[in-house]
Design an enzyme around this catalytic site. Structure first.
Site, PDB file in Angstrom:
ATOM      1  N   TYR A 219       3.337   3.777   1.265  1.00 39.37           N
ATOM      2  CA  TYR A 219       3.058   4.295  -0.073  1.00 39.37           C
ATOM      3  C   TYR A 219       2.511   3.173  -0.932  1.00 39.37           C
ATOM      4  CZ  TYR A 219       3.977   6.401  -4.703  1.00 39.37           C
ATOM      5  OH  TYR A 219       3.871   6.897  -5.978  1.00 39.37           O
TER       6      TYR A 219
ATOM      7  N   ASP B 128       0.748  -5.130  -0.044  1.00 37.69           N
ATOM      8  CA  ASP B 128       1.394  -4.450  -1.160  1.00 37.69           C
ATOM      9  C   ASP B 128       2.864  -4.879  -1.142  1.00 37.69           C
ATOM     10  OD1 ASP B 128       2.643  -2.820  -2.943  1.00 37.69           O
ATOM     11  OD2 ASP B 128       1.798  -0.940  -2.176  1.00 37.69           O
TER      12      ASP B 128
ATOM     13  N   LYS C 287       7.753  -3.699  -9.601  1.00 41.12           N
ATOM     14  CA  LYS C 287       9.211  -3.589  -9.526  1.00 41.12           C
ATOM     15  C   LYS C 287       9.966  -4.846  -9.996  1.00 41.12           C
ATOM     16  CE  LYS C 287       9.145   0.495  -6.849  1.00 41.12           C
ATOM     17  NZ  LYS C 287       8.179   0.929  -5.844  1.00 41.12           N
TER      18      LYS C 287
HETATM   19  C1  LIG Z   1       6.820   1.663  -6.060  1.00 43.86           C
HETATM   20  C2  LIG Z   1       5.645   1.268  -5.243  1.00 43.86           C
HETATM   21  C3  LIG Z   1       4.329   1.368  -5.732  1.00 43.86           C
HETATM   22  C4  LIG Z   1       4.004   2.033  -7.030  1.00 43.86           C
HETATM   23  O1  LIG Z   1       4.558   1.396  -8.129  1.00 43.86           O
HETATM   24  P1  LIG Z   1       4.769   2.239  -9.492  1.00 43.86           P
HETATM   25  O2  LIG Z   1       5.260   1.208 -10.453  1.00 43.86           O
HETATM   26  O3  LIG Z   1       5.751   3.324  -9.173  1.00 43.86           O
HETATM   27  O4  LIG Z   1       3.443   2.789  -9.862  1.00 43.86           O
HETATM   28  C5  LIG Z   1       3.307   0.853  -4.959  1.00 43.86           C
HETATM   29  N1  LIG Z   1       3.550   0.293  -3.765  1.00 43.86           N
HETATM   30  C6  LIG Z   1       4.787   0.192  -3.264  1.00 43.86           C
HETATM   31  C7  LIG Z   1       5.008  -0.478  -1.951  1.00 43.86           C
HETATM   32  C8  LIG Z   1       5.873   0.698  -3.982  1.00 43.86           C
HETATM   33  O5  LIG Z   1       7.094   0.645  -3.453  1.00 43.86           O
END
Ligand SMILES: *Cc1c(COP(=O)(O)O)cnc(C)c1O
Length: 411
Positions: A128, A223, A251
């Site tokens: 994701y 990511d 995060k």
């Molecule tokens: C949470 C998450 C996102 C998206 O971040 P948001 O602040 O919710 O837009 C993207 N990549 C990863 C791996 C994530 O866990």
């Protein structure tokens, strides 16, 4: 609000019952509006590595708020946070703040495309990267939970340049390179997958991706929105010793406030406006409250012994759960990396999206409900990670293991 929530996984649709509405959080605990107390292992889906309302974070945010909540002009907090990120991440010489992880990955991919002048990207099934249109293809998190791998409202033409590979399967990546070699701008990956539940990279997988991308003039994007500062100061890239070209963060770097960031080598980042032609912006990007919360979190985290403590605590939890699984004799497996893990109701440890999807989600739902009744908050979906924080104690782990034993018995 659709489903009563502002983000789908919060709805308990993947388990049962109605979402718990929270009135406050403190340390390792959250309290709902009915007065129930839970030991929280969602940690707001990752950011709260110090626990809820950590005193250093609250103090920093209060102090910042008194000086104004947004300027629309550069401020010191941005510089301080940027310095800390650049120092911690081997791959980052320059960084740009955003207000969410979604913006970070969206901008990271745009940058890779701008830099390479190529259009195609490779992503992995079950990873994701936020909810940008062309990344919502076989995405994990809420998308996995609800069996809607791609969302209506995303035109096919928007995703036709997104190629899908299989996690932990280098052949699936080289297969795509055989076909699209000079057209692929980047491979984007969660270096430790955490949005289909935790799936660690197998030996040599990340190194292999580094070789394939370097060998064909495309970029490697990590990511690290979850793994950044969770697996240590340099995230997954330092832990596994593989350096990507572009890194996306979020995060933890916001300490519970809305933040994201993307960064990379100077040569690549110099393409971002106003230095270069690639447009990217944000009214609240680098917001002083968010910078203050992020800085307070990272400074605390950096104190000697903290990561060690968190790893030791997590190891006790994970080893404890593995023993319980044996004792109860239930078909389940735990995947873990440092302070994050997932208990899957599968016969063997999942290694990719297909093996993750073999998990018995009805069992997970029962397991979750039993834990919730015992005052333990695990994520309300099989395909998410459990996150420990520095606010958790050995006593919490013992009590949680006790509840896990009873819950697995009940399942
Ligand atoms: C949470 C998450 C996102 C998206 O971040 P948001 O602040 O919710 O837009 C993207 N990549 C990863 C791996 C994530 O866990």
């Amino acid at each position: 609000m659709p489903g009563g929530v502002n983000s789908p996984v919060r709805s308990f649709k993947a388990v049962s019952g109605t979402p718990v509405f929270i009135s406050r959080g403190k340390g390792q605990y959250i309290y709902d509006v009915d007065g129930n107390k839970y030991t929280d292992y969602m940690s707001s889906w990752g950011p709260l590595i110090l626990g809820h309302a950590a005193p250093v974070v609250v103090r920093a945010v209060k102090k910042a708020a008194e000086k104004g909540t947004s300027y629309g002009a550069p401020c010191e907090g941005e510089v301080e946070l940027a310095k800390l990120i650049v120092k911690a991440f081997p791959s980052i010489d320059m960084v740009r703040m955003t207000s969410s992880g979604t913006e970070a990955t969206m901008s990271g991919v745009r940058l890779a495309r701008a830099y390479t002048k190529r259009d195609y990207i490779v992503k992995f099934e079950g990873c994701y990267h936020g909810h940008a249109d062309y990344l919502l293809v076989q995405a994990g998190s809420g998308a996995t939970t609800f069996g809607t791998p791609s969302s209506p409202g995303v035109p096919e033409s928007f995703t036709e340049k997104t190629l899908l590979a299989n996690y932990n399967d280098l052949d699936s990546v080289s297969g795509l390179y055989d076909k699209y070699r000079d057209k692929i701008a980047a491979v984007i990956i969660e270096p430790v997958a955490a949005n289909m539940g935790v799936v660690p990279p197998s030996d040599g997988f990340l190194e292999g991706l580094r070789e394939i991308t370097s060998g064909s003039g495309s970029l490697l994007i990590f990511d690290e929105v979850i793994t950044g500062f969770r697996l240590g100061m340099g995230g997954a890239q330092r832990k596994y010793g593989v350096t990507p070209d572009i890194t996306c963060l979020g995060k933890i770097i916001g300490g519970g406030l809305p933040v994201g960031a993307f960064g990379g080598k100077k040569e690549i980042m110099s393409r971002v406006a106003p230095l270069g032609p690639m447009y990217q912006a944000g009214t609240l990007s680098g917001n002083p409250l968010a910078m203050a919360a992020g800085l307070a979190t990272l400074r605390k985290l950096k104190e000697p012994g903290n990561y060690k403590k968190l790893r030791a605590l997590s190891r006790n939890m994970v080893e404890g759960i593995k023993e319980i699984i044996k004792k109860v004799g239930i078909k389940a497996a735990v995947n873990s990396v440092d302070s994050m893990f997932t208990l899957f109701f599968t016969e063997t440890n999942p290694v990719d999206y297909r093996t993750v999807l073999k998990s018995d989600t009805i069992k997970y739902s029962k397991f979750f409900e039993n834990l919730l009744r015992a005052g333990i908050m695990f994520p309300p979906s099989q395909f998410e990670a459990v996150f420990l924080s520095l606010a958790h104690t050995e006593r919490d782990v013992d009590r949680t293991l006790d509840a896990v034993y009873k819950a697995l018995k009940a399942v």
